[in-house]
Design an enzyme around this catalytic site. Structure first.
Site, short mmCIF file in Angstrom:
data_model
loop_
_atom_site.label_atom_id
_atom_site.label_comp_id
_atom_site.label_asym_id
_atom_site.label_seq_id
_atom_site.Cartn_x
_atom_site.Cartn_y
_atom_site.Cartn_z
N ASP A 1 -2.89 -46.50 20.55
CA ASP A 1 -1.93 -45.19 20.00
C ASP A 1 -3.55 -43.85 20.54
O ASP A 1 -4.11 -44.11 20.06
CB ASP A 1 -1.86 -45.26 18.61
CG ASP A 1 -1.52 -43.81 17.72
OD1 ASP A 1 -1.08 -44.13 17.01
OD2 ASP A 1 -1.11 -43.18 18.57
N ASP B 1 3.64 -40.59 12.48
CA ASP B 1 1.96 -40.20 11.22
C ASP B 1 1.93 -40.13 10.67
O ASP B 1 2.24 -38.79 10.77
CB ASP B 1 1.60 -39.34 12.94
CG ASP B 1 1.97 -40.04 14.04
OD1 ASP B 1 2.06 -40.24 15.23
OD2 ASP B 1 1.08 -41.20 13.99
C1 DX5 Z 1 -2.71 -39.09 16.64
C2 DX5 Z 1 -1.29 -39.54 16.24
C3 DX5 Z 1 -1.28 -39.60 17.99
C4 DX5 Z 1 0.09 -39.47 18.26
C5 DX5 Z 1 0.44 -40.59 19.32
O1 DX5 Z 1 -3.26 -39.36 14.81
O2 DX5 Z 1 -0.93 -41.30 15.59
O3 DX5 Z 1 -2.08 -40.49 18.59
O4 DX5 Z 1 0.92 -41.11 17.47
O5 DX5 Z 1 0.24 -39.02 20.64
P1 DX5 Z 1 0.52 -39.04 22.02
O6 DX5 Z 1 1.12 -39.59 22.60
O7 DX5 Z 1 0.41 -37.72 22.29
O8 DX5 Z 1 -1.26 -38.62 21.88
#
Ligand code: DX5
Length: 224
Positions: A176, A36
């Site tokens: 995501d 990310d």
């Molecule tokens: C937000 C990120 C999150 C991450 C996953 O910008 O992209 O979505 O990848 O996070 P969780 O699985 O903890 O929601």
């Protein structure tokens, strides 16, 4: 449904031992690893540069994908491909010329992806599917892990699934944000086939390999 892919975000990882964390994710059986990338402008957080990803690359036996949550992605595409990312995802909201940006990712030798924030309509990608290898439907507002899944995005996932199927193009549909063994069911039923998980996977009490297995089974609608 094609075999669901489980792709962890390394956002919850211990950044002091990222190489080992990457190795452990591979040993847990993940399909790819997502970085990310945040610039503190497109989203109110700051994370991974290309040099850090390049340093982690030798520890991985699976592919890397870069999720660029940045305002000027065109300037950075080559850096993340050179760092070892085989898939580069840009946000439609950050691209003045999305068609050209996606084509440029492919010209650099990587697969192209376009992400849509929860508010962004699916028609945004209607005319770029031929340039796209993956569409990412964000199920949280980007910037941080550990947020709640926005189930109101599910009808949008279903529309994207219909659009992709009608195109007959081999495009992955990724989600995501807030993906757990519970929320993955709705996302999969709506048509997603690639699932990003961060906080739930890292917090799973039986470890990452068990978490990966549970997510795959839940995505297929199996009792877990
Ligand atoms: C937000 C990120 C999150 C991450 C996953 O910008 O992209 O979505 O990848 O996070 P969780 O699985 O903890 O929601």
């Amino acid at each position: 449904m094609t075999e669901p892919l489980v792709v962890p975000s390394v956002l919850p990882a211990d950044f002091a031992r990222l190489g080992e964390e990457v190795r452990e994710l591979c040993e847990a059986g993940v399909d790819r690893i997502q970085w990310d990338v945040m610039d503190g402008v497109f989203v109110p957080n700051l994370t991974f540069g290309p040099d850090l990803i390049a340093a982690a690359r030798p520890y991985s036996t699976v592919g890397f994908e870069a999720h660029l949550m940045v305002v000027e992605p065109d300037e950075l595409l080559g850096r993340y491909v050179d760092a070892g990312c085989e898939l580069v995802i840009v946000h439609a909201e950050a691209c003045r010329h999305l068609h050209r940006t996606l084509a440029r990712i492919r010209d650099l030798g990587a697969r192209s992806g376009v992400a849509l924030n929860p508010h962004t309509p699916v028609d945004t990608v209607a005319h770029v599917l031929a340039e796209t290898d993956l569409v990412l439907a964000m199920t949280v507002n980007p910037g941080f892990g550990g947020q709640a899944y926005i189930c109101a995005v599910e009808p949008k996932i279903a529309r994207l699934r219909r659009m992709i199927d009608e195109s007959e193009l081999p495009i992955e549909l990724e989600v995501d944000g807030g993906i757990t063994e519970v929320t993955i069911r709705g996302a999969a039923a709506a048509g997603a086939d690639v699932f990003i998980s961060g906080s739930w996977m890292y917090a799973y009490p039986d470890g990452k390999a068990a978490a990966v297995k549970r997510l795959r089974a839940a995505a297929k609608g199996e009792e877990v």
